[in-house]
Design a protein around this motif. Structure first.
Motif, mmCIF file in Angstrom:
data_model
loop_
_atom_site.group_PDB
_atom_site.id
_atom_site.type_symbol
_atom_site.label_atom_id
_atom_site.label_comp_id
_atom_site.label_asym_id
_atom_site.label_seq_id
_atom_site.Cartn_x
_atom_site.Cartn_y
_atom_site.Cartn_z
ATOM 1 N N LEU A 180 46.824 30.464 5.387
ATOM 2 C CA LEU A 180 47.627 30.304 6.599
ATOM 3 C C LEU A 180 46.740 30.145 7.824
ATOM 4 O O LEU A 180 47.038 29.342 8.722
ATOM 5 C CB LEU A 180 48.551 31.508 6.768
ATOM 6 N N ALA A 195 45.561 26.578 7.693
ATOM 7 C CA ALA A 195 46.670 25.661 7.958
ATOM 8 C C ALA A 195 47.052 25.664 9.434
ATOM 9 O O ALA A 195 47.369 24.611 10.012
ATOM 10 C CB ALA A 195 47.866 26.041 7.089
ATOM 11 N N GLU A 196 47.001 26.834 10.054
ATOM 12 C CA GLU A 196 47.358 26.901 11.473
ATOM 13 C C GLU A 196 46.359 26.134 12.323
ATOM 14 O O GLU A 196 46.731 25.451 13.279
ATOM 15 C CB GLU A 196 47.440 28.362 11.919
ATOM 16 N N GLN A 226 49.341 22.635 10.413
ATOM 17 C CA GLN A 226 50.185 22.366 9.251
ATOM 18 C C GLN A 226 51.002 23.586 8.854
ATOM 19 O O GLN A 226 51.198 23.867 7.676
ATOM 20 C CB GLN A 226 49.313 21.900 8.085
ATOM 21 N N VAL A 227 51.505 24.321 9.851
ATOM 22 C CA VAL A 227 52.318 25.495 9.567
ATOM 23 C C VAL A 227 53.739 25.278 10.071
ATOM 24 O O VAL A 227 54.023 24.350 10.831
ATOM 25 C CB VAL A 227 51.716 26.748 10.239
ATOM 26 N N GLU A 228 54.625 26.146 9.619
ATOM 27 C CA GLU A 228 56.000 26.148 10.110
ATOM 28 C C GLU A 228 56.195 27.358 11.023
ATOM 29 O O GLU A 228 55.469 28.355 10.924
ATOM 30 C CB GLU A 228 56.971 26.209 8.927
ATOM 31 N N SER A 243 53.711 29.694 5.976
ATOM 32 C CA SER A 243 53.454 28.571 5.071
ATOM 33 C C SER A 243 53.871 28.976 3.670
ATOM 34 O O SER A 243 53.999 30.172 3.360
ATOM 35 C CB SER A 243 51.973 28.175 5.068
ATOM 36 N N ARG A 244 54.064 27.964 2.836
ATOM 37 C CA ARG A 244 54.347 28.203 1.419
ATOM 38 C C ARG A 244 53.206 27.595 0.599
ATOM 39 O O ARG A 244 52.812 26.444 0.832
ATOM 40 C CB ARG A 244 55.675 27.571 1.019
ATOM 41 N N ARG A 256 55.076 32.843 -0.218
ATOM 42 C CA ARG A 256 55.406 32.554 1.184
ATOM 43 C C ARG A 256 54.678 33.593 2.020
ATOM 44 O O ARG A 256 54.838 34.803 1.834
ATOM 45 C CB ARG A 256 56.906 32.662 1.447
ATOM 46 N N PRO A 301 49.542 23.140 -1.806
ATOM 47 C CA PRO A 301 50.961 22.896 -1.519
ATOM 48 C C PRO A 301 51.730 22.880 -2.841
ATOM 49 O O PRO A 301 51.227 22.393 -3.859
ATOM 50 C CB PRO A 301 50.958 21.518 -0.860
#
Length: 671
Positions: A476, A479-480, A484-486, A498-499, A512, A581
């Motif tokens: 995470l 990704a951050e 590329q995070v939610e 993230s997942r 998750r 992913p």
């Protein structure tokens, strides 16, 4: 007290002695060989003098050179450390003849206890329990077999002048007795210049427990309790502790009394160790007396609060011991792990090279915890083939044994070493084992617990969760940074998540992972099971990650970023952990598995070393278990054997050749 002290040694023990000498205001003088020009002990000493080539026989074992340095520098005393000349009576006598104080026992005591045959006779006369055996000299391997059979197998074949595990073999039958005699005699001749061999009964299910003694020149002799040194490989200690989890007060008192009686019998002065073998019924038998400071002395220092090097110096200066037997108190528990440049995945074979990374855990001392690291190396330094492969001795102390073990496990997790093979994973794995934590130790521990060799630790379920969680949280963080995070709102607080599909071996975990800001509170959902963490400390480029669960001590993991995920090392494991992913992970089952190369037709050199002997020729047919060659590495002879029946099609090496690890020595064909 002396004004100047020469340390006739190298590595961590030289650094250890320098530390105490400087605290006492003593000027320190180091000696060094070609290989040790940039060594740590050279940098720490007040003065350093070059004494010769890298080979120990031409430098650290040269009595004349060391005495010449003493005279040139005005050294009033010499501390020999351990190994090299520490148990050489000729060295002690030569120093005395030159008017230089030897920080150790009298030469007569060294000679008496240094010869294992003589020492056992003296021990028996002093009323010390001894192991049944043949104490006379043995002429050849046929006589060795005859004696072994009269004692009864198994037997221990030992060099009379031996030590440090060299010149020792266990034989369970006549064939092993013949070969063990030859190998022990050869190693003894090359390591000690003395090929005399004796044989004694090998005690099954034994523990190796030793008593630390101290004696001054005024007739005072005391003991400082025991050390448990049962976890060994090739008769070399790996993990030690004080006190032993096995001894009761009565056995401790009896062993201590016999150790003191033996010290008195030989007119001992200084620090020394009386080693015993102890069976499951707490019967104990004298093994030998080491007339020097032991490698594992730090555990005794931590449970007694004494500095053994200081006491050795004070005794050598003619002072009385500052305490009596009634003043000795054993407080808490201490564990020592020897970090070696040895590859546990290759049966602990020696490793050499440059320490590309060397970051030990921070030392600390509090009322409930001590972390100590005795070392003689530094980042960027070289581990050579000339000397013992020890990198450091990591020691922890705590009020209870289990607390000391847990402190050691955490300290090992924080110890970073790269560039050479090393036994950190093995040490960590042992700390996790129930058998070790319960104190169920024998000298056969490693062979019994790892009968097929060490292949890494198998983590308990909780530890497995920690690795998955750390991989997810680090994923995470990456990704951050890449955007590329939610994000979502949870009770008005932003959640970043993230997942991932996290792969460990054949197991794929759907995860998750989320972080709630502010405060950095983490949630990791692993296959529907929620785990909460209060903190996670790691950023790309960091080598250590710290994960804190609620109401638990933080876990430290070595974490290196890779293309598809992370390499994670924790509690003896070394894992490649892809963090993918989910839609990419779903394709893994379609990926071909790369087959490893077939090396069964080659004999590869398992360690860097020198070929001592080649026992076969091209065209020979060899049987399973038959010796093929002997390679010497770091003063130990290693017999390489055929794994199956085959014909030798090519021999690439000869005696005297110096080989690198995995260099091809021979090629085979079928018969």
């Amino acid at each position: 007290m002396f004004n100047s002290l020469l340390i006739a040694n190298r590595g961590e023990i030289a650094c250890r002695i320098i530390k105490t000498a400087k605290r006492l205001g003593i000027r320190t003088i180091a000696v060094y060989s070609d290989a040790d020009k940039e060594a740590l002990h050279v940098k720490l000493a007040d003065e350093a003098v070059h004494i010769g080539p890298s080979a120990a026989r031409d430098s650290y074992l040269s009595i004349d050179k060391i005495i010449a340095v003493c005279k040139a520098t005005g050294a009033e005393a010499v501390h020999p450390g351990y190994g090299f000349l520490s148990e050489n009576p000729n060295f002690a006598e030569a120093l005395a003849d030159s008017g230089i104080t030897f920080v150790g026992p009298p030469a007569k005591a060294i000679a008496a206890m240094g010869d294992k045959i003589t020492s056992k006779k003296i021990a028996a006369e002093a009323g010390v329990s001894t192991v049944p055996g043949h104490m006379g000299l043995i002429a050849d391997r046929d006589e060795a077999v005859s004696i072994a059979e009269s004692i009864g197998y198994p037997v221990m074949i030992k060099a009379s002048a031996g030590g440090g595990g060299k010149g020792m073999r266990v034989a369970w039958d006549a064939m092993q007795a013949r070969e063990g005699f030859e190998r022990a005699r050869s190693e003894a001749a090359s390591s000690f210049g003395d090929d005399r061999i004796f044989i004694e009964k090998f005690v099954t299910d034994p523990r190796h427990i030793e008593i630390q003694v101290l004696a001054d020149g005024h007739g005072n002799v005391i003991h400082l309790g025991e050390r448990e040194c049962s976890i060994q490989r090739r008769n070399q200690k790996v993990i030690e502790e004080a006190p032993s989890p096995f001894l009761d007060a009565a056995t401790r008192e009896a062993m201590g009394r016999q150790a003191v009686d033996l010290a008195r019998a030989v007119g001992y002065q200084s620090a020394g160790t009386v080693e015993f073998i102890v069976d499951g019924a707490r019967n104990f038998y004298f093994l030998e007396m080491n007339t020097r400071l032991q490698v594992e002395h730090p555990v005794t220092e931590l449970v007694t609060g004494l500095d053994l090097v200081e006491l050795m110096l004070r005794v050598a200066a003619g002072e009385r011991l500052p305490l009596g037997q009634k003043d000795v108190k054993l407080v808490g528990s201490a564990i020592e792990s020897r970090l070696y440049a040895e590859d546990p995945y290759r049966n602990f074979l020696p490793s050499t090279g440059r320490l590309k990374r060397y970051r030990p855990p921070a030392e600390e001392t509090t009322p409930t915890l001590v972390v100590r690291n005795d070392t003689g190396v530094f980042e960027g330094g070289e581990i050579s083939t000339f000397y013992d492969p020890m990198i450091a001795k990591l020691v922890t102390w705590a009020p209870t044994r289990l607390e000391a073990i847990e402190a050691m496990a955490e300290a090992l997790d924080r110890f970073e070493v790269d560039g050479v093979g090393h036994n950190l994973p093995f040490l960590s794995a042992v700390m996790e084992q129930d058998r070790f934590r319960e104190g169920l130790l024998t000298t056969g521990y490693i062979a019994e617990e790892f009968p097929e060799g060490f292949a890494g630790a198998t983590l308990a379920t909780g530890r497995h969760v920690e690795i998955i969680a750390a991989a997810a949280m680090a994923g995470l963080v990456v990704a951050e940074r890449q955007g590329q995070v939610e994000r979502s709102l949870v009770g008005g607080i932003e959640e970043v998540f993230s997942r991932f599909s996290i792969v460990i071996g054949a197991e794929v975990s759907e995860v998750r992972v989320a972080r709630l800001d502010p405060g950095g509170h983490w949630q990791v959902n692993i296959r529907g099971e929620l785990h909460e963490a209060t903190a996670f400390s790691w950023a790309p480029g960091d080598r250590l990650a710290t994960l804190s669960w609620r109401d638990e001590n933080p876990a430290t993991l070595k974490l290196d970023r890779k293309t598809t995920g992370f390499r994670i090392r924790y509690r003896g494991t070394d894992l490649d952990v892809p963090v993918l992913p989910p839609h990419i992970a779903a394709l893994l089952r379609h990926m071909p598995i790369k087959a490893p190369p077939d090396l069964s037709k080659f004999l590869l050199c398992p360690m860097p070393g020198q070929v001592v002997r080649v026992d076969v020729a091209e065209g020979d047919v060899v049987e399973e278990g038959q010796p093929l060659a002997i390679v010497e590495a770091m003063k130990m002879e290693n017999v390489l054997r055929a794994e199956k029946r085959a014909r030798i099609s090519k021999v690439h090496v000869a005696a005297g050749a110096v080989l690198a690890v995995d260099e091809v020595m021979m090629e085979f064909t079928g018969v």
